[in-house]
Write a protein that holds these residues in place. Sequence first.
Motif, mmCIF file in Angstrom:
data_model
loop_
_atom_site.group_PDB
_atom_site.id
_atom_site.type_symbol
_atom_site.label_atom_id
_atom_site.label_comp_id
_atom_site.label_asym_id
_atom_site.label_seq_id
_atom_site.Cartn_x
_atom_site.Cartn_y
_atom_site.Cartn_z
ATOM 1 N N ASP A 1 45.608 9.239 3.536
ATOM 2 C CA ASP A 1 44.896 8.256 4.344
ATOM 3 C C ASP A 1 44.685 8.767 5.763
ATOM 4 O OD1 ASP A 1 44.753 6.527 2.214
ATOM 5 O OD2 ASP A 1 46.476 5.315 2.823
ATOM 6 N N ARG B 1 35.703 1.056 3.167
ATOM 7 C CA ARG B 1 35.475 1.384 4.576
ATOM 8 C C ARG B 1 36.686 2.121 5.141
ATOM 9 N NH1 ARG B 1 32.292 -2.202 8.831
ATOM 10 N NH2 ARG B 1 32.621 -0.964 10.726
ATOM 11 N N VAL B 2 36.416 3.154 5.926
ATOM 12 C CA VAL B 2 37.487 3.921 6.557
ATOM 13 C C VAL B 2 37.688 3.497 7.999
ATOM 14 C CG1 VAL B 2 38.395 6.238 7.007
ATOM 15 C CG2 VAL B 2 36.871 5.869 5.070
ATOM 16 N N ARG B 3 36.566 3.243 8.707
ATOM 17 C CA ARG B 3 36.672 2.793 10.105
ATOM 18 C C ARG B 3 35.389 2.066 10.492
ATOM 19 N NH1 ARG B 3 37.684 6.905 14.263
ATOM 20 N NH2 ARG B 3 36.588 5.498 15.643
ATOM 21 N N GLY C 1 29.806 1.963 11.241
ATOM 22 C CA GLY C 1 31.064 2.173 10.535
ATOM 23 C C GLY C 1 30.993 3.447 9.729
ATOM 24 N N ALA D 1 36.971 10.679 9.268
ATOM 25 C CA ALA D 1 36.037 9.615 9.641
ATOM 26 C C ALA D 1 35.812 9.591 11.144
ATOM 27 C CB ALA D 1 36.556 8.267 9.149
ATOM 28 N N GLY D 2 36.875 9.792 11.909
ATOM 29 C CA GLY D 2 36.728 9.831 13.357
ATOM 30 C C GLY D 2 35.839 10.975 13.805
ATOM 31 N N HIS E 1 41.179 9.253 7.653
ATOM 32 C CA HIS E 1 40.939 8.591 8.940
ATOM 33 C C HIS E 1 40.489 9.616 9.981
ATOM 34 C CE1 HIS E 1 41.394 5.474 11.990
ATOM 35 N NE2 HIS E 1 41.996 6.381 12.747
ATOM 36 N N ASP E 2 41.139 10.777 9.994
ATOM 37 C CA ASP E 2 40.763 11.819 10.957
ATOM 38 C C ASP E 2 39.357 12.337 10.673
ATOM 39 O OD1 ASP E 2 43.260 11.527 12.081
ATOM 40 O OD2 ASP E 2 44.110 13.328 11.147
#
Length: 398
Positions: free
Chosen positions: A5, A396-398, A29, A12-13, A9-10
């Motif tokens: 995860d 959705r991740v972010r 998003g 996605a950022g 997340h990284d």
Amino acid sequence: MSAQDQREHDRAGALAARFAEVFGHAPDGVWRAPGRVNLIGEHTDYNDGLVLPFAIDRSALVAVRLRRGGGPEGDVVDLASTWAPAGEELSRVRFRAGGLAPGAVPGWGAYPAGVVHVLAGSGGVEVPGFELLLDSTVPVGAGLSSSHAVEVATVVALDELLGLGLDRPAMARLTQRAENEFVGAPTGIMDQSASLLGRAGAALFLDCSDLAAESVPLPLAEQGLAVVVVDTKVAHSHADGGYAARRAACERGAAALGAGSLREVPDDADLGVLDPETARRVRHVRTENRRVLAAVARLRAGDVRSVGELLTASHASLRDDYEVSCPELDLAVDTALAAGALGARMTGGGFGGSAIALVPAERAGAVAAAVERAFAAAGLRRPAAFTVVPGDGAGRVR
């Protein structure tokens, strides 16, 4: 947060930041959709059969922003992808959401475009223009469903941004139609379903006749096991004639046996009424459905290791009865078994792509190395071998 995860997340950022560089503003998003490995149940999905795939820890990410305010570019879809030709930073595709026709968008852009086409067509949704940046870690052409990951990520994003309220089976049907009607590939429903419904630590037992689904425990690490994927680097395409020919043969076989699909053919049906080639195709589908049921029973009983023999039997059927293997896949399977795999088979549509091997975890590296040596000795391109674990489905991740 798990290590996987955190990695997502990284990623996605980083993708959101890249989106801002490319388009000049932040996305609404970032959404993800995983690729899949089909543990067993190959070429059964479009025959209303049974499959047992799992979502993997490699995924397509899309950063998306809807166009707002109308204007002359209000329905323009602007796509960019890190899948780019050599020497280029990004691959770009641009089209209008309204009036899309099959074949109008080439290359990788056809996958998001197909989703827009189906939503705006019989779906009756007014799809505005949007910007999308894609990044994927699912190998292309490896039989791990890279195209469906792109479609699923796109439909999950648009479903949320447009407030459509689609459930997961509806999204699976929609992306199947995108693949069939817009891209022109006669694929079944399995790949999208695995990407949408996957669960960490589990395989997805899916009945493709009605999309009834059950998560079945697949405790690989707990039992000291691993799944090694061998990407043979032999590219394949579901849009080519081999896949379509197999599907047509199944339809002919079902019709000749008086059934709407091969799933409806009784066990005592006489395959002797079929020509030899069609009989082989039908035999594979019927025996593969039985292997799926056996695999599910063993997983429910906690016996993961014995699933290996079912994988090997599946490969023999795909090679001999369905005739969708190739020398590189056969070499990968045979070498993995000789190096200590509990079972191995080709996975995906065939004619290239990947093989999988169920191995004791401590033998994963040795199996991968043995396959690489065998390919080198045969004068073949070096394959890519890596392990995968069952992961969660799209979201959705972010």
